[in-house]
Write a protein that holds these residues in place. Structure first.
Motif, PDB file in Angstrom:
ATOM      1  N   TYR A 338       0.833  -1.196   0.000  1.00  0.00           N
ATOM      2  CA  TYR A 338       0.000   0.000   0.000  1.00  0.00           C
ATOM      3  C   TYR A 338       0.867   1.246   0.000  1.00  0.00           C
ATOM      4  N   LEU A 339       0.254   2.343  -0.359  1.00  0.00           N
ATOM      5  CA  LEU A 339       0.845   3.658  -0.185  1.00  0.00           C
ATOM      6  C   LEU A 339      -0.215   4.561   0.420  1.00  0.00           C
ATOM      7  N   ASN A 340       0.154   5.180   1.520  1.00  0.00           N
ATOM      8  CA  ASN A 340      -0.742   6.069   2.248  1.00  0.00           C
ATOM      9  C   ASN A 340      -0.637   7.465   1.640  1.00  0.00           C
ATOM     10  N   THR A 349      -4.878  14.395  -9.301  1.00  0.00           N
ATOM     11  CA  THR A 349      -5.420  13.168  -8.708  1.00  0.00           C
ATOM     12  C   THR A 349      -5.805  12.132  -9.765  1.00  0.00           C
ATOM     13  N   HIS A 350      -5.958  12.553 -11.022  1.00  0.00           N
ATOM     14  CA  HIS A 350      -6.271  11.582 -12.073  1.00  0.00           C
ATOM     15  C   HIS A 350      -5.152  10.559 -12.243  1.00  0.00           C
ATOM     16  N   LEU A 351      -3.948  10.893 -11.801  1.00  0.00           N
ATOM     17  CA  LEU A 351      -2.825   9.949 -11.874  1.00  0.00           C
ATOM     18  C   LEU A 351      -3.119   8.676 -11.092  1.00  0.00           C
ATOM     19  N   LEU A 352      -3.919   8.808 -10.041  1.00  0.00           N
ATOM     20  CA  LEU A 352      -4.204   7.656  -9.188  1.00  0.00           C
ATOM     21  C   LEU A 352      -4.980   6.577  -9.923  1.00  0.00           C
ATOM     22  N   ARG A 353      -5.668   6.955 -10.982  1.00  0.00           N
ATOM     23  CA  ARG A 353      -6.447   5.968 -11.730  1.00  0.00           C
ATOM     24  C   ARG A 353      -5.562   4.976 -12.475  1.00  0.00           C
ATOM     25  N   SER A 354      -4.285   5.326 -12.645  1.00  0.00           N
ATOM     26  CA  SER A 354      -3.362   4.439 -13.358  1.00  0.00           C
ATOM     27  C   SER A 354      -2.687   3.428 -12.440  1.00  0.00           C
ATOM     28  N   VAL A 355      -2.907   3.539 -11.134  1.00  0.00           N
ATOM     29  CA  VAL A 355      -2.256   2.647 -10.175  1.00  0.00           C
ATOM     30  C   VAL A 355      -3.022   1.328 -10.115  1.00  0.00           C
ATOM     31  N   SER A 356      -2.304   0.218 -10.308  1.00  0.00           N
ATOM     32  CA  SER A 356      -2.979  -1.080 -10.289  1.00  0.00           C
ATOM     33  C   SER A 356      -2.306  -2.092  -9.369  1.00  0.00           C
ATOM     34  N   ASP A 357      -1.028  -1.913  -9.083  1.00  0.00           N
ATOM     35  CA  ASP A 357      -0.279  -2.938  -8.341  1.00  0.00           C
ATOM     36  C   ASP A 357      -0.137  -2.610  -6.859  1.00  0.00           C
ATOM     37  N   LEU A 358      -0.732  -1.522  -6.423  1.00  0.00           N
ATOM     38  CA  LEU A 358      -0.668  -1.098  -5.023  1.00  0.00           C
ATOM     39  C   LEU A 358      -2.048  -0.609  -4.589  1.00  0.00           C
ATOM     40  N   THR A 359      -2.312  -0.699  -3.293  1.00  0.00           N
ATOM     41  CA  THR A 359      -3.498  -0.072  -2.730  1.00  0.00           C
ATOM     42  C   THR A 359      -3.133   1.345  -2.316  1.00  0.00           C
ATOM     43  N   VAL A 360      -3.806   2.333  -2.854  1.00  0.00           N
ATOM     44  CA  VAL A 360      -3.608   3.718  -2.426  1.00  0.00           C
ATOM     45  C   VAL A 360      -4.634   4.014  -1.347  1.00  0.00           C
ATOM     46  N   ILE A 361      -4.147   4.333  -0.153  1.00  0.00           N
ATOM     47  CA  ILE A 361      -5.033   4.557   0.991  1.00  0.00           C
ATOM     48  C   ILE A 361      -5.437   6.025   1.036  1.00  0.00           C
ATOM     49  N   THR A 362      -6.708   6.272   0.899  1.00  0.00           N
ATOM     50  CA  THR A 362      -7.249   7.617   1.073  1.00  0.00           C
ATOM     51  C   THR A 362      -8.186   7.666   2.275  1.00  0.00           C
ATOM     52  N   ARG A 363      -8.920   6.572   2.507  1.00  0.00           N
ATOM     53  CA  ARG A 363      -9.777   6.466   3.694  1.00  0.00           C
ATOM     54  C   ARG A 363      -9.106   5.514   4.677  1.00  0.00           C
ATOM     55  N   ALA A 365      -9.569   4.654   7.857  1.00  0.00           N
ATOM     56  CA  ALA A 365     -10.340   3.758   8.724  1.00  0.00           C
ATOM     57  C   ALA A 365     -10.865   2.541   7.971  1.00  0.00           C
ATOM     58  N   SER A 366     -11.033   2.668   6.664  1.00  0.00           N
ATOM     59  CA  SER A 366     -11.610   1.555   5.907  1.00  0.00           C
ATOM     60  C   SER A 366     -10.557   0.608   5.342  1.00  0.00           C
ATOM     61  N   TYR A 367      -9.271   0.948   5.512  1.00  0.00           N
ATOM     62  CA  TYR A 367      -8.222   0.082   4.970  1.00  0.00           C
ATOM     63  C   TYR A 367      -8.001  -1.100   5.907  1.00  0.00           C
ATOM     64  N   GLN A 368      -8.228  -2.292   5.425  1.00  0.00           N
ATOM     65  CA  GLN A 368      -8.068  -3.522   6.208  1.00  0.00           C
ATOM     66  C   GLN A 368      -7.204  -4.502   5.401  1.00  0.00           C
ATOM     67  N   PRO A 369      -5.883  -4.424   5.529  1.00  0.00           N
ATOM     68  CA  PRO A 369      -5.021  -5.305   4.733  1.00  0.00           C
ATOM     69  C   PRO A 369      -5.217  -6.771   5.102  1.00  0.00           C
ATOM     70  N   ALA A 370      -5.410  -7.619   4.097  1.00  0.00           N
ATOM     71  CA  ALA A 370      -5.600  -9.050   4.337  1.00  0.00           C
ATOM     72  C   ALA A 370      -4.273  -9.775   4.461  1.00  0.00           C
ATOM     73  N   ASP A 371      -3.260  -9.290   3.743  1.00  0.00           N
ATOM     74  CA  ASP A 371      -1.945  -9.926   3.800  1.00  0.00           C
ATOM     75  C   ASP A 371      -1.279  -9.617   5.139  1.00  0.00           C
ATOM     76  N   PRO A 372      -0.719 -10.608   5.843  1.00  0.00           N
ATOM     77  CA  PRO A 372      -0.140 -10.377   7.174  1.00  0.00           C
ATOM     78  C   PRO A 372       1.047  -9.416   7.163  1.00  0.00           C
ATOM     79  N   VAL A 373       1.849  -9.417   6.095  1.00  0.00           N
ATOM     80  CA  VAL A 373       2.985  -8.504   6.039  1.00  0.00           C
ATOM     81  C   VAL A 373       2.499  -7.062   5.915  1.00  0.00           C
ATOM     82  N   SER A 374       1.562  -6.831   5.015  1.00  0.00           N
ATOM     83  CA  SER A 374       1.007  -5.484   4.871  1.00  0.00           C
ATOM     84  C   SER A 374       0.318  -5.036   6.160  1.00  0.00           C
ATOM     85  N   ALA A 375      -0.383  -5.963   6.808  1.00  0.00           N
ATOM     86  CA  ALA A 375      -1.056  -5.633   8.066  1.00  0.00           C
ATOM     87  C   ALA A 375      -0.041  -5.221   9.130  1.00  0.00           C
ATOM     88  N   ARG A 376       1.079  -5.924   9.181  1.00  0.00           N
ATOM     89  CA  ARG A 376       2.119  -5.580  10.164  1.00  0.00           C
ATOM     90  C   ARG A 376       2.741  -4.223   9.848  1.00  0.00           C
TER      91      ARG A 376
END
Length: 411
Positions: A338-340, A349-363, A365-376
């Motif tokens: 992810y990238l916060n 901000t239209h640049l963000l529409r081209s991002v596919s390989d990362l989660t861009v965190i804007t909200r 409280a709603s970000y809940q990483p499923a992968d244990p490494v990302s969660a850590r």
């Protein structure tokens, strides 16, 4: 559409950063610039001059299009950890064509030769590096000797200056990762502490010197200095809070002492604070209390360890960042990361529409990483922000908003 990447601390964003941005855009023809910026703590393990959201806003007001946070695990790691984590994230962002950084000597061929020696480690290099560390030299000093032995004495100035050292790490990370990002070397003056484009260190040191005298006079002197030393957009963020800038590392000492009191006699290697050797750990256990932060660091120092390694290890102890949290590069390339997003220009901000390989965190409280490494990694980031918020409250009586309630400033 060409996009420029910049790896930063922006502590604070100053005229040297503005010069780098301007020159890099001229050199590459880039239309946009995105930055991966350290959050609450520097690569030296020290609290930043101002919170990450405000520092990111200052950068956007000064010409950067998007500012993302570099996760704390990388931001407070060794130079190699710092560079590899940041380059990996910029590469997976799938936006960046060029990576711009300042150097004291803008000779790409010389840097490429040193980079290749570091990556391939020819036998003479590896042996001299090993012997140097065995004899008690720090890693940077031992590496300098090894490179000079293989490539000639002329490389020594190139691997001593701080910007050159990071530049080599960036170029090495790009090569190791097989990233398509092209390095863009921008020459900068070696006069870091004075002049029109004083460094972040020089600016912070001068701000400290302006604390004497009546409070209102000190505030006015700081505000005036910031107006003259920072680009207009950055100064607009820093001037109004000039009396609340800077956090002394001494503020971390009560938390550090509490952790020191609980250190077990033995700790497995993976359970050590990240970057701390068993010898450093046992030396820390023997340090007397009470003490102050600077005395502790000085007592911990040894010839074969840089000051930064000591201060990073102390921060990792406070935050609970362990050696087992270190993630091999090959794993980082495979897991969802992810990238916060901290701040952005509205027209970019239209640049963000081209991002596919990362989660861009804007909200947040709603970000809940499923992968244990990302969660850590995300948990460490939250812990660091809460700790930084407490340091701000203790020093200035100010309460930062809870991170999970914060949103990127879009300007």
């Amino acid at each position: 559409m060409s996009v420029l990447g910049i790896i930063s601390e922006y502590n604070p964003y100053h005229k040297g950063h503005a010069h780098l941005l301007s020159e890099a855009k001229k050199k590459t023809g880039a239309a946009y610039a995105v930055s991966v910026m350290s959050g609450c703590f520097s690569q030296q393990g020290l609290p930043m001059i101002l919170d990450k959201y405000s520092r990111a806003e200052a950068a956007v007001r000064s010409g950067i299009d998007l500012v993302f946070e570099l996760p704390v695990l990388f931001a407070t790691g060794s130079a190699r950890d710092f560079a590899e984590g940041a380059v990996l994230l910029l590469s997976r962002l799938s936006l960046v064509d060029h990576l711009a950084f300042g150097v004291e000597n803008a000779d790409p061929e010389a840097f490429a030769e040193i980079r290749d020696c570091i990556i391939h480690e020819p036998d003479p290099y590896r042996e001299i590096l090993r012997l140097g560390q065995k004899e008690g030299l720090s890693f940077p000093a031992a590496r300098e000797n090894a490179l000079a032995a293989v490539l000639g004495e002329a490389v020594r100035p190139l691997v001593r200056e701080p910007n050159n050292i990071l530049a080599l790490e960036y170029m090495t990370a790009i090569k190791r990762l097989g990233s398509p990002i092209q390095p863009c070397l921008i020459h900068r003056s070696s006069d870091y502490h004075t002049g029109v484009r004083a460094s972040a260190t020089g600016i912070r040191n001068h701000l400290i010197s302006l604390t004497d005298g009546p409070a209102e006079t000190a505030r006015q002197n700081r505000a005036s200095y910031l107006r003259d030393s920072l680009p207009e957009g950055s100064a607009a963020v820093y001037q109004p809070v000039s009396e609340h800038l800077l956090l002394s590392p001494e503020g971390m000492m009560p938390y550090l002492a509490s952790k020191m009191l609980e250190l077990p006699a033995e700790s497995g290697t993976d359970r050590l604070p990240m970057g701390m050797t068993p010898e450093m750990y046992h030396r820390l256990r023997k340090q007397p209390l009470p003490t102050d932060y600077e005395t502790l660091v000085e007592n911990m120092k040894r010839k074969n360890e840089t000051r930064g390694r000591i201060t990073r290890g102390l921060l990792h102890l406070i935050l609970g960042i362990l050696e087992e949290d270190r993630v091999p590069l090959h794993r980082l390339r495979q897991i969802p990361l992810y990238l916060n997003l901290l701040s952005a220009r509205s027209e970019s901000t239209h640049l963000l529409r081209s991002v596919s390989d990362l989660t861009v965190i804007t909200r947040k409280a709603s970000y809940q990483p499923a992968d244990p490494v990302s969660a850590r990694l995300w948990n460490i980031d939250q812990t660091a922000y809460r700790f930084y918020s407490q340091l701000v409250f203790s020093a200035h009586g100010l309460s930062l908003p809870e991170e999970l309630r914060r949103t990127p400033s879009v300007l």
